[in-house]
Structures are given as C-alpha cells and as structure tokens.
Design a protein around this motif. Structure first.
Motif, PDB file in Angstrom:
ATOM      1  N   LEU A  70       0.835  -1.203   0.000  1.00 34.33           N
ATOM      2  CA  LEU A  70       0.000   0.000   0.000  1.00 34.33           C
ATOM      3  C   LEU A  70       0.871   1.256   0.000  1.00 34.33           C
ATOM      4  O   LEU A  70       0.548   2.242  -0.675  1.00 34.33           O
ATOM      5  N   VAL A 128     -13.495  -1.875  -0.707  1.00 36.17           N
ATOM      6  CA  VAL A 128     -12.079  -1.788  -1.081  1.00 36.17           C
ATOM      7  C   VAL A 128     -11.821  -2.520  -2.399  1.00 36.17           C
ATOM      8  O   VAL A 128     -12.474  -3.510  -2.722  1.00 36.17           O
ATOM      9  N   GLY A 130      -8.075  -1.892  -4.083  1.00 39.70           N
ATOM     10  CA  GLY A 130      -6.699  -2.001  -3.601  1.00 39.70           C
ATOM     11  C   GLY A 130      -5.668  -2.209  -4.700  1.00 39.70           C
ATOM     12  O   GLY A 130      -5.953  -2.772  -5.756  1.00 39.70           O
ATOM     13  N   ASP A 159      -8.631   1.788  -0.116  1.00 42.04           N
ATOM     14  CA  ASP A 159      -8.145   0.621   0.629  1.00 42.04           C
ATOM     15  C   ASP A 159      -8.154   0.870   2.142  1.00 42.04           C
ATOM     16  O   ASP A 159      -8.786   0.105   2.893  1.00 42.04           O
TER      17      ASP A 159
END
Length: 609
Positions: A70, A128, A130, A159
C-alpha cells in the motif's frame, strides 16, 4: 513427508513469480493465475498450508506485506496526475464509497441473511479494491490514462478507508448494543485515525527532510524507508486495528508530493519489491483456505450476493457519485464494472470473523466464505473482461505498438514518416524548437521539451509507445535516456543509435555497454544515417512471401541497404539490432533504408555539379 518451512517459502516464491511469468507469456490476468496456483497447492491437493505451517508468523507476514504494498502504491499518487480528474476521484472515493457501503450492507442482510451488525461491518470492508489487484490489471490491460488513473487512485485511497469503515461500523454497533453504552471507544477510534494520518505525514516529511539534507547515504535510503514504513504502520496499528493502513498511505502520498529525486530513483526498486510481495501473498492466502470454504462459495445466496455487488452496487455507486463530473459514459461504464477485491479484504475479513464470532454476532462464521467468494469471482470476471471491455468502449491503447523517438533530425523525421504510413503511433521529442521544424512540417506528432524533465512525465502521455529510440547526436545523452527509461520499457524495447563514428572506432566502449540496445548496426552511427538521407537514400517496404522469402531478399538486396525494422501482420514490431536475431516470415513487412536507383543517382550527381 511434510515439506519444511524453507521448502514452502521456496515453493511460494516459485509459484508466485512463475504465475507472473505465465500471465505475461500467455497474456492472462496475473491475479487469476496466482489464485488458481494457490488453490491447487493448498486446499485442492493439500501440498502446503502456510497459515498452519508458519504459525504465529503468518498474520504478521501478511500484514507487513500489505503495508509495504500500500505504501509503494501511494508513492505513485502525485497530485499533478489529478489535473482534470480531481472531482471524479474525490466523488468516487467518498460519495461512491458511502453508497457502496449502504447498498452492500443491505444486500448482505436481506440476501445472505447476516445480522445488521455483521452486514454493516462487511459492507464497509467490501468497498475496497486495492493496489494488489488493480495495479496488475492496469499493467495487463493498457487502458487510456484517464480511466487508468481513476482506478489507480480509487484503489489506493479507498483501501484504508474501507478497512477503517469496517472498524467504525463495528465500534458503532458495539456502542449501541452495549448494556451501558460508553463513547470512549468511538472517541478512541476517531483520535487513532487522526493520529495515524498525522503520523504518516510526519514520517513522510521526516524521511524527505533527511533525504534532502543528505543525512542518509544513498545505499541506506531504501532500507531506511522500509524500516520506517513498518515502524509507522506498527505504531498506528497498535493503537487501533487497521489504522496502520491509513498511516502508510499518508506517508507515501506525502513523500510522492515533495518532489524529491531520491524517491523517484527508488521507485523501480520498490515496484519490484511490491511485485514479489503481491505474488507471494496471493499464493499464501489462497493456499491457506480450507476446502469447505472453497466449496461453500457456490451456495446460491453467496453467488446471488456477488452478482448483486458486481452488477448493481458497483455501477450504481459510480453513476450516482459521478453526476456532474466530466466523465464520459464509456468511462463510467468501465469504472463501474472494474472493482476486483483483493488481499486487504481477505486479511481484514479474517480478523473480523474472529472478533464478531467471539462477540456472539449471528452470521460471523460465513464472513470468510463470503469474502473469498467476492474476491474469487471479481478477480476472474474483471481479470478476463477488462481488456475486452476497454477495447469495446474505445478506452484501450491496444493496436500497433508505438515508438517514442528522442531527437529530431533528417533520419528520425523520415523514420517517423514511414511509421505514420504503416499506421504505427510515433512521436518525436526534442528540447530544440528549431530542430523540430522538419518534424512539424512533416506532420509528425511531436513534443517540445526535455524527455528527462519531471514536467514531461506529467504533460506527455507515453501509454501508446512501446519502444523508445534515443537518436540524438550526443551519444552519452542517448545512453542516459536509455538507462533512465529501461525499467519502464524493458531492455528489449529501448534502443540507442550507435556511439561509433567513422573517426571514433573503439573509443566509446563505456557508452556502448550502458543503456539500451544499439539500433540497427554497430558500425552505423546516427551521422551515417542522416548522411544517407541527404544522399538520396529512401525508406523501402518489402513484403516477404513464400516465393520471395527472407533469404532471397537478403541475398538480392543492395550491400548499402540498412535493415530498420520488421512489422508482422499482428501489428507487432521488431527493430533490427545485432543483439537480436530477426527472421521474418511470409506476410511480414521489412522496412529498410535503401540507396537511390541509378537514374535517381545520376540526376542527383548532375544537380550537385
């Protein structure tokens, strides 16, 4: 015999990277191949079970990997990319996410039969998408910049929002269902979220300051960043579960918008690390599923809920949230369809399954099955359909691969004309407006600017161009351009004109060995090519046939002819280079720089006299 943990780590890495290679080689969705590989070695054949074999280390490994992935994704979120797209991205990430939460929760309650408490927690989690699933899809589909940027920004921003929304729903439910409601937990949630955002910003600014002031040596920059990412994530997550995702996202976005060259230099290393982690985590998660969970996803209520999420909730949230924006109908249709769920949904759902189960909420036992059903069906459906749908909606850059040429001169202008005739995308870039004069007069697309400038990155769309040719008169500059763009284009697609001139044979060994492949032949420099153009050499197209095969063409061509590139009927192009063996087949077109015929030469010589 039970495989050792070391063997299991080796197998996970082999399967993950092997799946990535297979997906590239046979043009299949990487996330689908990885999911299938994990299911085969895990619940289907029972070869490995990472969750059991890794024990207490399994969840921390997954968690840290998600944090790094992330962070790497948010490191690409530069606000300059949002020029003209800020409004739709903001609407989708806020209004769209809220609509998807409410609608998903309602369907979870009425279709699957979950209690209101569990439904609203799972509804928040399911908004989400992502970077773990969106980025591999964007890499394979070659979308046009606008829809690609929207999907990337939404995936990375939403996310942590989805995970936090699930935590928020749980805290709200716990507050209203408690015998003696206590608002301290809610206050802690909001305080922890604010603290996580501030912590991420502070870590980003701190690392940026240390980079700019030279307090960290070059060889330690990547290790320090990784350690600080884990530190930032852990500090926030220890205070409130899932706020660590918000912290690393804030840290990445802060660094991305500080304009630090060191961050750009590390980006390719981090992309490689992210690729390795995504590959490994997908294998680990799918291989750890139980066979009964895999079979339960085909229950009617599970399939019905997944179909409603895909065909009703997602399109509805996108169309309603983007009212009044400049998104076209085709862009809304594509964005409204593409929403695969991935690693964050799987990891966070397992946490809430245990927490809600321990609290005695009805329906908590089905959370993992429902989540995997949504992940599996969306990954398969969107993975196989994104390319086809993008083409139908004219939002794909598919077609003949384009060529980005750095340097405007007599030869590159003629090369651009030849590519234009073959309907292959081409653009010539030069920092000199005067040198671009012939390019402009020839009607070839051009860009006036420095290819190595950061501004060019945000103003020039390079999506249509698969090949890069550095063809200026400065050989060291050509090598620098190739070295800079090699990680983006790949070594096989980056070329530079030969550094050898008639008067400098053997004097450019260093320039020769760095950068991309030498274009055409080692003993033909750009000076030679431009000289040939001035002497009347012309671009010639020759179609190879069964009768006039390639060997015959090679034997009969003029000795002064320079082979330039080959175009296959499929649109694939191959530039000639001594480092690459090219063997054209029937129906392939060979483009060469051929000397003028004798009559043309006689007239030219007469004019010169």
């Amino acid at each position: 015999m039970v495989p050792s943990v070391l063997f299991e780590i080796m197998l996970i890495g082999l399967l993950g990277i092997g799946s990535q290679w297979l997906s590239w080689r046979y043009r299949m969705p990487a996330i689908v191949v990885m999911s299938v590989a994990g299911l085969l070695v895990g619940p289907i054949f029972g070869l490995i079970n990472p969750e059991e074999d890794f024990g207490n280390l399994y969840r921390p490994i997954i968690t840290v990997a998600v944090a790094i992935i992330l962070f790497e994704g948010s490191l690409n979120l530069n606000y300059k990319e949002l020029r003209g797209l800020g409004k739709p991205v903001f609407r989708i990430s806020t209004v769209g996410a809220f609509i998807a939460w409410i609608a998903g929760s309602l369907f979870a309650h009425y279709i699957v039969g979950l209690s209101w408490a569990v439904a609203f927690v799972i509804g928040g989690l399911f908004i989400v998408t992502g970077p773990t699933v969106i980025l591999p899809l964007l890499r394979q589909s070659k979308l046009k910049p606008r829809p690609a940027k929207i999907l990337k920004w939404e995936g990375i921003i939403v996310d942590p929002i989805g995970a936090l929304l699930a935590v928020f729903a749980f805290e709200i439910i716990a507050y209203f269902t408690a015998n003696s409601p206590d608002g301290s937990a809610l206050l802690l949630f909001f305080a922890a979220s604010i603290f996580a955002a501030i912590l991420g910003w502070a870590c980003g600014r701190g690392i940026g300051w240390m980079f700019e002031t030279g307090n960290i040596p070059e060889y330690l920059k990547s290790p320090v960043v990784f350690v600080v990412v884990i530190l930032c994530f852990t500090l926030a997550d220890e205070i409130m579960h899932e706020t660590g995702l918000l912290a690393v996202t804030a840290m990445g976005m802060t660094l991305a918008n500080m304009g630090i060259s060191s961050v750009a230099d590390m980006r390719h290393f981090k992309e490689n690390m992210s690729m390795l982690l995504i590959s490994a985590i997908f294998i680990m998660l799918t291989a750890s599923l139980k066979l009964e969970v895999l079979l339960e996803i085909f229950q009617p209520e599970i399939i019905g809920y997944v179909l409603l999420m895909m065909f009703i909730v997602r399109p509805l949230s996108i169309f309603l949230s983007t009212i009044g924006t400049d998104l076209t109908l085709n862009e809304k249709l594509l964005v409204g369809w593409i929403a695969p769920r991935g690693i964050v949904a799987l990891t966070v759902s397992s946490y809430f399954a245990s927490v809600l189960g321990d609290a005695g909420y009805e329906g908590a036992s089905i959370i993992i099955t429902l989540t995997f059903g949504l992940v599996f069906f969306t990954v398969v459906a969107h993975g196989f359909s994104i390319g086809w749908l993008a083409k139908k909606l004219h939002l794909s850059m598919e077609g003949r691969p384009g060529t980005l040429i750095v340097g405007s001169n007599d030869f590159t202008v003629e090369l651009g004309k030849s590519l234009n005739k073959l309907k292959a995308p081409v653009i010539i870039i030069d920092s000199s407006w005067e040198r671009l004069r012939k390019t402009r007069e020839a009607g070839i697309p051009f860009y006036h600017g420095e290819i190595l400038s950061e501004q060019t990155e945000y103003h020039l769309d390079t999506t249509p161009y698969e090949y890069l040719i550095a063809a200026t008169e400065f050989h060291s500059y050509n090598a620098l351009v190739c070295t800079t763009f090699m990680p983006e284009y790949g070594r096989t697609n980056v070329y530079k004109s030969s550094p050898y001139t008639w008067t400098e044979k053997g004097m450019n060994d260093v320039v020769d060995k760095i950068g991309g492949r030498i274009l055409f032949k080692r003993d033909i420099a750009m000076e030679d090519l431009t000289s040939k153009i001035r002497n009347g050499f012309t671009f010639k197209q020759t179609t190879i046939t069964e009768q006039y095969n390639y060997n015959r063409y090679i034997n009969e061509r003029d000795s002064e002819t320079v082979l330039l590139f080959m175009l296959k009927p499929s649109g694939k192009m191959y530039y000639y280079s001594e480092e690459l063996k090219i063997t054209p087949e029937p129906e392939d077109i060979v483009v060469s720089l051929a000397p003028p015929n004798k009559e043309h030469k006689r007239i030219q010589d007469k004019q010169e006299k």
